[in-house]
Motif scaffolding. Structure first.
Motif, PDB file in Angstrom:
ATOM      1  N   LEU A  49      37.443  53.814  18.558  1.00 21.43           N
ATOM      2  CA  LEU A  49      37.194  53.289  20.078  1.00 21.43           C
ATOM      3  C   LEU A  49      35.723  53.742  20.249  1.00 21.43           C
ATOM      4  CD1 LEU A  49      39.274  54.055  23.084  1.00 21.43           C
ATOM      5  CD2 LEU A  49      36.879  55.066  23.088  1.00 21.43           C
ATOM      6  N   GLY A  50      35.029  54.953  19.789  1.00 28.45           N
ATOM      7  CA  GLY A  50      33.798  55.480  20.087  1.00 28.45           C
ATOM      8  C   GLY A  50      32.928  54.789  19.378  1.00 28.45           C
ATOM      9  N   LEU A  51      33.036  54.350  18.101  1.00 32.15           N
ATOM     10  CA  LEU A  51      32.122  53.406  17.270  1.00 32.15           C
ATOM     11  C   LEU A  51      31.949  51.949  18.022  1.00 32.15           C
ATOM     12  CD1 LEU A  51      33.117  54.490  13.815  1.00 32.15           C
ATOM     13  CD2 LEU A  51      30.998  55.126  15.106  1.00 32.15           C
ATOM     14  N   ALA A  52      33.060  51.439  18.531  1.00 32.86           N
ATOM     15  CA  ALA A  52      33.070  50.096  19.091  1.00 32.86           C
ATOM     16  C   ALA A  52      32.050  50.203  20.259  1.00 32.86           C
ATOM     17  CB  ALA A  52      34.398  49.661  19.676  1.00 32.86           C
ATOM     18  N   ALA A  53      31.663  51.204  20.707  1.00 29.59           N
ATOM     19  CA  ALA A  53      30.945  51.280  22.173  1.00 29.59           C
ATOM     20  C   ALA A  53      29.531  50.932  21.567  1.00 29.59           C
ATOM     21  CB  ALA A  53      31.042  52.628  22.817  1.00 29.59           C
ATOM     22  N   THR A  69      23.749  49.302  19.273  1.00 24.63           N
ATOM     23  CA  THR A  69      23.153  48.905  20.389  1.00 24.63           C
ATOM     24  C   THR A  69      23.724  50.044  21.489  1.00 24.63           C
ATOM     25  OG1 THR A  69      22.850  47.481  22.150  1.00 24.63           O
ATOM     26  CG2 THR A  69      25.119  47.492  21.205  1.00 24.63           C
ATOM     27  N   LEU A  70      22.816  50.240  22.563  1.00 26.46           N
ATOM     28  CA  LEU A  70      23.360  51.169  23.776  1.00 26.46           C
ATOM     29  C   LEU A  70      23.530  50.253  24.751  1.00 26.46           C
ATOM     30  CD1 LEU A  70      20.830  54.005  23.421  1.00 26.46           C
ATOM     31  CD2 LEU A  70      23.061  54.024  22.777  1.00 26.46           C
ATOM     32  N   LYS A  71      23.723  48.928  24.859  1.00 26.15           N
ATOM     33  CA  LYS A  71      23.642  48.017  25.903  1.00 26.15           C
ATOM     34  C   LYS A  71      25.021  48.213  26.732  1.00 26.15           C
ATOM     35  CE  LYS A  71      25.197  43.749  23.712  1.00 26.15           C
ATOM     36  NZ  LYS A  71      25.019  42.377  23.741  1.00 26.15           N
ATOM     37  N   TRP A  72      26.127  48.640  25.990  1.00 27.21           N
ATOM     38  CA  TRP A  72      27.479  48.889  26.636  1.00 27.21           C
ATOM     39  C   TRP A  72      27.501  50.107  27.389  1.00 27.21           C
ATOM     40  CZ3 TRP A  72      29.083  44.204  26.602  1.00 27.21           C
ATOM     41  CH2 TRP A  72      28.878  43.603  25.635  1.00 27.21           C
ATOM     42  N   ILE A  73      26.757  50.975  26.949  1.00 26.95           N
ATOM     43  CA  ILE A  73      26.725  52.466  27.706  1.00 26.95           C
ATOM     44  C   ILE A  73      25.932  52.114  29.083  1.00 26.95           C
ATOM     45  CG2 ILE A  73      25.940  54.803  27.645  1.00 26.95           C
ATOM     46  CD1 ILE A  73      28.009  54.405  25.772  1.00 26.95           C
ATOM     47  N   VAL A  74      24.893  51.306  28.773  1.00 25.24           N
ATOM     48  CA  VAL A  74      24.082  50.916  30.033  1.00 25.24           C
ATOM     49  C   VAL A  74      24.942  49.967  31.071  1.00 25.24           C
ATOM     50  CG1 VAL A  74      21.954  49.820  30.784  1.00 25.24           C
ATOM     51  CG2 VAL A  74      22.004  51.220  28.735  1.00 25.24           C
ATOM     52  N   ALA A  75      25.605  49.314  30.423  1.00 26.38           N
ATOM     53  CA  ALA A  75      26.495  48.306  31.449  1.00 26.38           C
ATOM     54  C   ALA A  75      27.589  49.243  32.140  1.00 26.38           C
ATOM     55  CB  ALA A  75      26.937  47.219  30.456  1.00 26.38           C
ATOM     56  N   LEU A  76      28.010  50.276  31.437  1.00 26.49           N
ATOM     57  CA  LEU A  76      28.770  50.934  32.106  1.00 26.49           C
ATOM     58  C   LEU A  76      28.509  51.617  33.256  1.00 26.49           C
ATOM     59  CD1 LEU A  76      31.673  52.750  32.154  1.00 26.49           C
ATOM     60  CD2 LEU A  76      30.369  54.327  30.641  1.00 26.49           C
ATOM     61  N   ALA A 257      33.145  52.252  25.959  1.00 25.60           N
ATOM     62  CA  ALA A 257      32.032  53.094  26.444  1.00 25.60           C
ATOM     63  C   ALA A 257      32.538  54.234  27.520  1.00 25.60           C
ATOM     64  CB  ALA A 257      30.696  52.250  27.192  1.00 25.60           C
ATOM     65  N   LEU A 258      33.438  53.594  28.214  1.00 20.34           N
ATOM     66  CA  LEU A 258      34.054  54.343  29.260  1.00 20.34           C
ATOM     67  C   LEU A 258      34.969  55.434  28.568  1.00 20.34           C
ATOM     68  CD1 LEU A 258      35.075  55.099  32.131  1.00 20.34           C
ATOM     69  CD2 LEU A 258      36.739  53.318  32.020  1.00 20.34           C
ATOM     70  N   GLY A 259      35.732  55.106  27.560  1.00 18.42           N
ATOM     71  CA  GLY A 259      36.400  56.044  26.900  1.00 18.42           C
ATOM     72  C   GLY A 259      35.542  56.970  26.274  1.00 18.42           C
ATOM     73  N   LEU A 260      34.523  56.541  25.704  1.00 16.19           N
ATOM     74  CA  LEU A 260      33.541  57.483  24.894  1.00 16.19           C
ATOM     75  C   LEU A 260      32.941  58.543  25.983  1.00 16.19           C
ATOM     76  CD1 LEU A 260      31.997  58.436  22.362  1.00 16.19           C
ATOM     77  CD2 LEU A 260      30.314  56.661  22.915  1.00 16.19           C
ATOM     78  N   VAL A 261      32.686  58.013  26.983  1.00 14.27           N
ATOM     79  CA  VAL A 261      32.061  59.065  28.324  1.00 14.27           C
ATOM     80  C   VAL A 261      33.308  59.979  28.650  1.00 14.27           C
ATOM     81  CG1 VAL A 261      31.159  59.094  30.452  1.00 14.27           C
ATOM     82  CG2 VAL A 261      30.288  57.265  28.774  1.00 14.27           C
ATOM     83  N   LEU A 262      34.375  59.620  28.918  1.00 14.36           N
ATOM     84  CA  LEU A 262      35.533  60.341  29.351  1.00 14.36           C
ATOM     85  C   LEU A 262      35.776  61.276  28.012  1.00 14.36           C
ATOM     86  CD1 LEU A 262      37.845  57.904  30.905  1.00 14.36           C
ATOM     87  CD2 LEU A 262      36.521  59.461  32.073  1.00 14.36           C
ATOM     88  N   MET A 263      35.948  61.053  26.895  1.00 11.58           N
ATOM     89  CA  MET A 263      36.110  61.956  25.939  1.00 11.58           C
ATOM     90  C   MET A 263      34.869  63.001  25.614  1.00 11.58           C
ATOM     91  SD  MET A 263      37.708  59.853  22.446  1.00 11.58           S
ATOM     92  CE  MET A 263      36.330  58.662  22.359  1.00 11.58           C
ATOM     93  N   ALA A 264      33.879  62.575  25.818  1.00 11.14           N
ATOM     94  CA  ALA A 264      32.668  63.554  25.708  1.00 11.14           C
ATOM     95  C   ALA A 264      32.748  64.478  26.881  1.00 11.14           C
ATOM     96  CB  ALA A 264      31.215  62.660  25.886  1.00 11.14           C
ATOM     97  N   SER A 265      32.997  64.022  28.125  1.00 12.34           N
ATOM     98  CA  SER A 265      33.075  64.913  29.297  1.00 12.34           C
ATOM     99  C   SER A 265      34.119  65.763  29.004  1.00 12.34           C
ATOM    100  CB  SER A 265      33.253  64.064  30.511  1.00 12.34           C
ATOM    101  OG  SER A 265      32.250  63.209  30.690  1.00 12.34           O
ATOM    102  N   THR A 266      35.355  65.449  28.484  1.00 15.16           N
ATOM    103  CA  THR A 266      36.487  66.316  28.145  1.00 15.16           C
ATOM    104  C   THR A 266      36.059  67.448  27.379  1.00 15.16           C
ATOM    105  OG1 THR A 266      38.088  64.844  28.774  1.00 15.16           O
ATOM    106  CG2 THR A 266      38.997  66.485  27.675  1.00 15.16           C
ATOM    107  N   ILE A 267      35.418  67.263  26.356  1.00 18.36           N
ATOM    108  CA  ILE A 267      35.137  68.129  25.149  1.00 18.36           C
ATOM    109  C   ILE A 267      34.068  69.023  25.812  1.00 18.36           C
ATOM    110  CG2 ILE A 267      33.996  68.454  23.039  1.00 18.36           C
ATOM    111  CD1 ILE A 267      35.280  65.694  22.152  1.00 18.36           C
ATOM    112  N   LEU A 268      33.004  68.532  26.383  1.00 16.44           N
ATOM    113  CA  LEU A 268      32.062  69.430  27.118  1.00 16.44           C
ATOM    114  C   LEU A 268      32.718  70.426  28.150  1.00 16.44           C
ATOM    115  CD1 LEU A 268      29.002  70.074  27.318  1.00 16.44           C
ATOM    116  CD2 LEU A 268      28.989  68.409  29.219  1.00 16.44           C
ATOM    117  N   GLY A 269      33.583  69.899  28.926  1.00 10.34           N
ATOM    118  CA  GLY A 269      34.328  70.688  29.886  1.00 10.34           C
ATOM    119  C   GLY A 269      35.073  71.930  29.249  1.00 10.34           C
TER     120      GLY A 269
END
Length: 287
Positions: A49-53, A69-76, A257-269
């Motif tokens: 899931l993270g790689l697909a972003a 590319t980072l365009k999907w992160i920007v589009a999120l 990209a949304l799933g990646l951000v949520l996973m990163a936020s959870t791990i960081l928390g």
């Protein structure tokens, strides 16, 4: 050197493998393989899931890889619909915490004060909402409140989700209360403290870890709920409903990209929480 001496020397030089040692080695190897397979089973889909972003493809996939590319992160972060869905889910989760936490704590106190068959009956009654399918809870809540003139929306969604999340909160608080030393409460009451003062100065600090864990669990249960939310949401679109709609109409890597951000936020928390606990422990030892 005789043949007997040579045979004895060879027997001494050869390592001795017992049957028990061989079985122990095989069990250890099997346990390690199972652990690796289990970790791969859990983390493999998240990794994909993270790689697909980061794949420059209009469809959420990692094969074929069409470039980074980072365009999907920007589009999120430019997608207003996802932002509104996140806000909607956050409002619902906050309301569920405000409802389920006090009711769950009260139910835990009632349950721990009962004995015998009354306690068994109350336990079965309070836990039963956890066993009811979410679809049934959503439909029954909608039909009941619609007869009273209340349509779907934030109010019904919070009530419907709280009806079974309360049970999770109650179980966590009950587990903490079962280890509580009642002599502390009796001693405080014997010294003239009121019930409110005992709760505020003794019980509440003791229950704080369970209450924090219950808040986190209630938030996560509400945030990821779909079956119940679908029937009582009204015109609101929480995140789970939004993603399910995208599955029917067509997914893009923005969801990855949304799933990646949520996973990163959870791990960081989790890391920050663990760091804060360790720092608090060090400060308590030096004090």
């Amino acid at each position: 050197m005789t043949k007997a001496t040579m045979a004895a020397s060879a027997k001494i030089m050869m390592p001795s493998f017992s049957k028990a040692g061989l079985l122990a080695g095989l069990r250890s190897l099997a346990a390690r393989f199972y652990l690796l397979a289990f970790i791969g089973f859990l983390l493999g889909p998240l990794l994909i899931l993270g790689l697909a972003a980061f794949n420059d493809s209009s469809f959420p996939t990692v094969s074929p890889w069409q470039g980074s590319t980072l365009k999907w992160i920007v589009a999120l972060f430019q997608d207003g619909e996802i932002g509104r869905a996140l806000v909607s889910s956050g409002i619902i989760a906050a309301g569920v915490i405000l409802v389920s936490l006090p009711v769950g704590v009260a139910a835990a106190f009632v349950l721990t004060s009962l004995h015998g068959r009354a306690r068994s009956f109350a336990y079965a009654l309070m836990v039963s909402p956890m066993l009811i399918p979410g679809i049934v809870i959503g439909i029954s809540t909608l039909l009941f409140w619609r007869k009273l003139g209340v349509n779907g929306g934030y109010f019904l969604t919070i009530l419907a989700q709280s009806s079974f999340i309360i049970s999770f909160v109650m179980l966590m608080v009950v587990a903490q209360l079962q280890r509580f030393d009642r002599t502390m409460e009796d001693a405080a009451l014997g010294l003239g403290a009121s019930q409110l003062l005992v709760f505020r100065r003794i019980l509440l600090p003791y229950l704080r870890p369970a209450l924090l864990a219950a808040c986190c669990l209630a938030f996560l249960q509400s945030f990821e709920n779909y079956n119940t939310t679908l029937f009582v949401r009204g015109t609101e679109t929480p995140l789970t409903v939004f993603i399910a709609t995208k599955v029917r109409t067509g997914l893009t890597p923005v969801i990855n990209a949304l799933g990646l951000v949520l996973m990163a936020s959870t791990i960081l928390g989790a890391v920050l929480w663990e760091f804060w606990l360790r720092r608090r422990g060090r400060v308590a030892k030096t004090a």
